[in-house]
Design an enzyme around this catalytic site. Sequence first.
Site, short mmCIF file in Angstrom:
data_model
loop_
_atom_site.label_atom_id
_atom_site.label_comp_id
_atom_site.label_asym_id
_atom_site.label_seq_id
_atom_site.Cartn_x
_atom_site.Cartn_y
_atom_site.Cartn_z
N ASP A 101 -0.15 5.23 0.96
CA ASP A 101 -0.41 6.21 2.01
C ASP A 101 -0.57 5.52 3.37
O ASP A 101 -1.39 4.62 3.52
CB ASP A 101 -1.68 7.00 1.71
CG ASP A 101 -1.62 7.72 0.38
OD1 ASP A 101 -0.80 8.64 0.26
OD2 ASP A 101 -2.37 7.34 -0.54
N ASP A 135 0.87 -1.16 0.00
CA ASP A 135 0.00 0.00 0.00
C ASP A 135 0.92 1.23 0.00
O ASP A 135 2.14 1.11 0.21
CB ASP A 135 -0.88 -0.03 1.25
CG ASP A 135 -1.70 1.22 1.44
OD1 ASP A 135 -2.41 1.61 0.50
OD2 ASP A 135 -1.62 1.81 2.53
#
Length: 221
Positions: A8, A6
């Site tokens: 953020d 991922d």
Amino acid sequence: MIVIFDLDGTLIDSAPDIHKTANEVLAEEGLGLLDMDTVRGFVGHGMPHLVRQLLGAHGIEDEARAARMISSFGARYDGAVGLTRFYAGAAEALAALKAQGHVLGLCTNKPVAPARAVMRHMGILDCFTAVIGGDSGPRRKPDPEPLWMAIADCGGGPALFVGDSEVDAATATAAGVPLIVHTEGYRKTPAEDFPHVAAFSDFAALPGIVAAQAEALETAG
């Protein structure tokens, strides 16, 4: 081993830039500004969801207004990189994983253009074989399809997913991919409350965790 990240809250702390952009859009609409913690709590489900949450925080449900604000947010998003920072040790961990021969991919709900823009700004875009954003297909996380797309684009095969949130946990579970949790990200509940095979707060630990998980998967297979 394929390792999908991922973005953020996992590799980068982009909340300051997202917060700044959100308040610019709110000000443009004549709406009150929101604090960092409130906006950070909206991160994870993609930009359209975030904008609707901004309106919801003001008690507004208006799809025409939301569409206008989504467009305004999107126009600013590619350039929203000035306040974004790596989590300590993240860049070094990516380099170590590459040196160990792992194939790296990215699966984020951020639209793919601003995702690539911030990765380019941070100097990590070339580390990744695949970059899947929230608009790369018809579905976003926590649907498993984006994670499967990232794995396929990395060549397919055994994979691990490194994320920070409840959304990432639900995605990994739905996709049948083991999750490694970065505990310093944007999650709202304790990491122990959702399924994962390992957790870390210090990126220096990640290469060793990946090596151990890769060995476990190889043994199990």
